[in-house]
Design a protein around this motif. Structure first.
Motif: not given
Length: 181
Positions: A59, A63, A67, A70, A93, A96, A99-100, A106, A108
């Motif tokens: 990751c 990462l 996607q 998820l 986590c 993620l 990244s979000h 990513i 979410l």
């Protein structure tokens, strides 16, 4: 090929170079990724924690491979009880959420954000490794910019638990408390 990879997990050790060897195998053979992810959450897999160690390293590099998985990841992270696996998953986590929210790479869903939030709160409140708690606290800080109820709850936990934890926990606690006050 997946079955061969599952057998290779027996040879994985905690040494970083060894874990990188197997992570590189997945990075060089992306078709192994779905199998690796499955093995992380397969209750009958005695090497599930080792699979999580490798997943964490993968990751860092890819990462985005998560996607399309998820929903699977987010609905299964709460089922893991192995403390070593939780450490790796708590870092994922955090990756993620970074990244979000920060990198906007990513994406979410609300449901995935809620699952990560619930799981990270569980990890801050239960007997897991301090690194897991620290990664969870950092992820919750980012999630608190989306869910306005998180920061007040996180502040209560950090204030209450501050004196009973390690120096690493206290350092993260101080950092996050400064950001949310």
């Amino acid at each position: 090929m997946g079955n061969e990879f599952e057998k290779k997990l027996d040879s994985v050790t905690g040494h970083r170079a060894n874990r990188h060897k197997y992570a590189n195998e997945v990075l060089d053979n992306p078709e192994l990724f779905p199998e690796l992810l499955r093995l992380c959450f397969l209750a009958s897999n005695k090497n599930a924690a080792k699979a999580c160690w490798i997943l964490e390293l993968v990751c860092y590099e890819k990462l985005e491979w998560l996607q399309e998985n998820l929903d699977f990841l987010c609905s299964n992270i709460e089922t893991i009880t192995n403390k070593s696996a939780i450490r790796a998953l708590s870092k994922i986590c955090l990756l993620l959420t970074i990244s979000h929210f920060k990198k906007k790479e990513i994406l979410l869903t609300e449901n995935q954000l809620q699952k990560i939030t619930e799981t990270c709160f569980d990890w801050t409140l239960t007997d897991v490794k301090v690194a897991s708690k620290c990664y969870s606290i950092r992820a919750l800080h980012l999630l608190g910019n989306h869910f306005d109820w998180i920061h007040p709850e996180l502040k209560v936990i950090l204030d209450k638990d501050y004196n009973s934890h390690s120096a690493a926990y206290k350092a993260v606690g101080r950092e996050i408390l400064k950001k949310i006050k």
